[in-house]
Design an enzyme around this catalytic site. Sequence first.
Site, PDB file in Angstrom:
ATOM      1  N   LYS A 245      -3.952  24.065 -38.571  1.00  0.00           N
ATOM      2  CA  LYS A 245      -4.697  22.635 -38.124  1.00  0.00           C
ATOM      3  C   LYS A 245      -6.245  23.013 -37.403  1.00  0.00           C
ATOM      4  O   LYS A 245      -6.872  22.214 -37.443  1.00  0.00           O
ATOM      5  CB  LYS A 245      -3.881  21.833 -37.187  1.00  0.00           C
ATOM      6  CG  LYS A 245      -2.713  21.311 -38.064  1.00  0.00           C
ATOM      7  CD  LYS A 245      -3.204  20.167 -38.990  1.00  0.00           C
ATOM      8  CE  LYS A 245      -1.947  19.777 -39.790  1.00  0.00           C
ATOM      9  NZ  LYS A 245      -2.367  18.348 -40.327  1.00  0.00           N
ATOM     10  N   ASP A 246      -6.390  24.297 -37.021  1.00  0.00           N
ATOM     11  CA  ASP A 246      -7.662  24.767 -36.677  1.00  0.00           C
ATOM     12  C   ASP A 246      -8.674  24.317 -37.701  1.00  0.00           C
ATOM     13  O   ASP A 246      -9.862  23.963 -37.696  1.00  0.00           O
ATOM     14  CB  ASP A 246      -7.717  26.068 -36.192  1.00  0.00           C
ATOM     15  CG  ASP A 246      -7.059  26.462 -34.830  1.00  0.00           C
ATOM     16  OD1 ASP A 246      -6.720  25.391 -34.463  1.00  0.00           O
ATOM     17  OD2 ASP A 246      -7.273  27.588 -34.602  1.00  0.00           O
TER      18      ASP A 246
END
Length: 326
Positions: free
Chosen positions: A46-47
């Site tokens: 999700k970064d």
Amino acid sequence: MMKDVYNHIVETIGNTPLVRLNKITKDFPCEVYAKVEYFNPGNSIKDRIALQLIEDAEKSGRLKPGDTIVECTSGNTGMGLALVAIAKGYKCVFTLADKMSREKVDILRAMGAEVHVCPTDVEPDDPRSYYSVAARIAKERNGWNPDQYNNLSNRQAHYLSTGPEIWRQTEGRITHYIASTGTGGTLVGTGMYLKEQNPEVQIIGIDPAGSILKHWFDTHEVKPELARVYAVEGMGEDFIPDNYDRNFIDHMETIDDKESLLMCRRLAKEEGLFCGSSAGAAVQGLVQLKNRFKPTDVVVVILHDHGSRYIGKIYNDDWMKEKGFL
Ligand SMILES: Cc1ncc(COP(=O)(O)O)c(C=O)c1O
């Protein structure tokens, strides 16, 4: 010139390793590789979307220095947003469902975010749901809600990074792409890129029993009344986020909680890959699909996040027994 040196931690997002699975797939006719996304600085895939969501909002003028970011998240998107927010000087407020690991809440607070824990077993439009609470706080504080579900910067992040990385790493040999799916960003964004390179690549989503995504994909019907609570985290939905596009999905496979969580333990013990529940789910789905593969196939499965966030659950015998998973 110094080499492999970065100006800020956010510059280390992406370019994660592709690691061959050996023991769990020993009866498979083909090569299977895991894209190990816990190598990202926030320990999850999700970064990638956090950076894209924020940079697209900056470009459009919606997000300005000193603004507050308000998002409902299963934890990983929050971690990514918190990291990027530190680099760029934004405040963060997150809402989470109360079934999420305690660790996820503590980690977000450690990264300087304000966290609100909301009930899991209410409808999405209930004012107490984590969707509604995020929307209310965003309005009250004139905050920016990235809305990872319906903001197409989410799948664009995977179109621009995850997809090209996998294509390059497999030298264009990939035949099957398998990912647990929630907002749809990882599945559809990567799928869009891979199908653009080779329309024959099969894009396979893994959906937990209790989610409505597979039913929607198979029947075109949206049936929120079919939704029920399940234990795997970050995947499955009780609505259809805008990031979905059926044209880039070939199959959805249902998995059960128990087998997925036990697969997490096998991934750790047999492959040395210490992952979260959606990774166990993806590999469980992969194993269920074994008979589809032929010797020339190259399969890539996404491992979304790291096991450290689930120590009190998947990797705790008492919790696993209490829930009937051991
Ligand atoms: C651990 C984990 N696995 C899987 C997913 C699903 O990925 P996507 O939202 O891109 O479909 C998420 C998303 O929140 C997640 O946090």
